[in-house]
Design an enzyme around this catalytic site. Structure first.
Site, mmCIF file in Angstrom:
data_model
loop_
_atom_site.group_PDB
_atom_site.id
_atom_site.type_symbol
_atom_site.label_atom_id
_atom_site.label_comp_id
_atom_site.label_asym_id
_atom_site.label_seq_id
_atom_site.Cartn_x
_atom_site.Cartn_y
_atom_site.Cartn_z
ATOM 1 C CB THR A 113 36.624 -3.711 -21.993
ATOM 2 O OG1 THR A 113 36.140 -2.376 -22.237
ATOM 3 C CG2 THR A 113 36.779 -4.442 -23.319
ATOM 4 C CB CYS B 288 30.741 -1.514 -21.138
ATOM 5 S SG CYS B 288 32.489 -1.097 -21.027
ATOM 6 C CG HIS C 186 44.239 3.598 -0.668
ATOM 7 N ND1 HIS C 186 45.498 3.195 -1.022
ATOM 8 C CD2 HIS C 186 43.981 2.995 0.513
ATOM 9 C CE1 HIS C 186 45.992 2.377 -0.096
ATOM 10 N NE2 HIS C 186 45.072 2.239 0.843
ATOM 11 C CG HIS D 51 44.206 7.737 1.271
ATOM 12 N ND1 HIS D 51 45.129 7.442 0.283
ATOM 13 C CD2 HIS D 51 44.370 6.793 2.225
ATOM 14 C CE1 HIS D 51 45.811 6.366 0.622
ATOM 15 N NE2 HIS D 51 45.372 5.951 1.808
ATOM 16 C CG ASP E 163 27.911 -1.635 -23.345
ATOM 17 O OD1 ASP E 163 27.968 -2.665 -22.623
ATOM 18 O OD2 ASP E 163 28.808 -1.359 -24.173
HETATM 19 C C1 RB5 Z 1 30.752 -2.950 -27.139
HETATM 20 O O1 RB5 Z 1 30.975 -3.831 -28.178
HETATM 21 C C2 RB5 Z 1 32.038 -2.659 -26.401
HETATM 22 O O2 RB5 Z 1 32.853 -1.864 -27.183
HETATM 23 C C3 RB5 Z 1 31.745 -2.010 -25.083
HETATM 24 O O3 RB5 Z 1 30.927 -2.839 -24.319
HETATM 25 C C4 RB5 Z 1 32.932 -1.703 -24.210
HETATM 26 O O4 RB5 Z 1 33.756 -2.805 -24.066
HETATM 27 C C5 RB5 Z 1 33.671 -0.482 -24.537
HETATM 28 O O5 RB5 Z 1 34.664 -0.114 -23.888
#
Ligand code: RB5
Length: 142
Positions: free
Chosen positions: A66, A64, A97, A133, A7
């Site tokens: 996080t 993304c 694994h 596994h 994203d």
């Molecule tokens: C976008 O602002 C953020 O929420 C997205 O990149 C991600 O971290 C969501 O889990």
């Protein structure tokens, strides 16, 4: 062939990962997003997951902000084992694994230098093929 997607939060790191794959002569297919304009991570999780499930691509990389949202979205799709990794130990263990078929990372969590090492570890580690596994993975799939 590696499927890669992100994203807006992962856009810049995706560019770095693609440059890195190119430098290693590893083929990839970029499923977007293609700008840093705000967008919805489940869209890209789905595109990369479908490319892996159809065997168009053997593995996927999702990024993304996080890594959490995009890995949650990918793991909702049957047959996907997306592993959120911010260290090389986890990247190696999840390939060996869990036979993870998608690596997820958070660009706001890990620096690019470390992220590229995580990518290398993930791509270069084979599945152990150990019976225990395989049994556990099959239990997840049930
Ligand atoms: C976008 O602002 C953020 O929420 C997205 O990149 C991600 O971290 C969501 O889990």
């Amino acid at each position: 062939m590696i499927a890669i997607g992100c994203d807006h939060g992962g856009f810049e790191l995706k560019q770095e990962v693609m440059e890195h794959l190119k430098s290693r002569s590893i083929e990839y297919k970029d499923f977007g997003t293609y700008t840093n304009e705000s967008c919805d991570y489940p869209v890209y999780a789905k595109k990369v997951a479908e490319a892996v499930l159809s065997k168009e691509c053997e593995l996927g990389i999702l990024i993304c902000g996080t890594g959490i949202g995009i890995s949650i979205a990918a793991n909702k799709i049957k047959g996907i084992r997306a592993a959120l990794c911010h260290d090389c130990f986890s990247a190696e263990a999840t390939k060996s694994h869990n036979d993870a078929n998608i690596l997820a990372m958070g660009a706001r969590v890990v620096g690019a230098g470390h992220a590229l090492k995580i990518v290398d570890t993930f791509l270069d580690t084979p599945f152990s093929n150990d019976e225990r596994h395989i049994r556990r993975i099959n239990l997840i799939e049930d």
